[in-house]
Design a protein around this motif. Sequence first.
Motif: not given
Length: 167
Positions: A80, A84, A88, A96, A99-100, A102-104
């Motif tokens: 995952e 990501e 990005h 970053d 944040a990536h 956390a997002r996945v």
Amino acid sequence: MTWDRHSYGDPAAPLVVVEHADFECPYCAAAAPVLRRVVDGSDGRVRLVFRHFPLFTKHPFALTAALASEAAAEQGVFWELHDELFTHQSSLTDADLVAHAARVGVPRPELVAGEAAQQHRPAVEADYADAGAAGVRGTPTLFVDGRLYTGRVEESALRRELGLPRR
């Protein structure tokens, strides 16, 4: 630590593609979905193994991105975050990366950056050293069943190399 710790596809697949890649490399980002399609369309005959080869002199965030992916792998979310990071590539600072992650859905995203991620350095360094010993000089570099693949990273060319039927 095993050489195939980041494996995608059927673990018993008779054909193995080993990719040496850098999360900041645009050619690696382009290759990632192609490799996934080849594995997904192989009826379980092909497995992909991802190995790190961060070109840190050319790509300033490649090493920290590799460390982040190892931290995500330890938490069961390697592929995952892999996807990501390639999506990005222009946003790979420590903030970053968190944040990536956390997002996945990385359970503890704070562990993918900074000092916390440094514990994964030996795994990345081992991949890098093994790649160098195998003659890898750039990314992406693919080996198909132990042989250097010199063709284009295109689905039809890879399917042909692997002896898979056309789609």
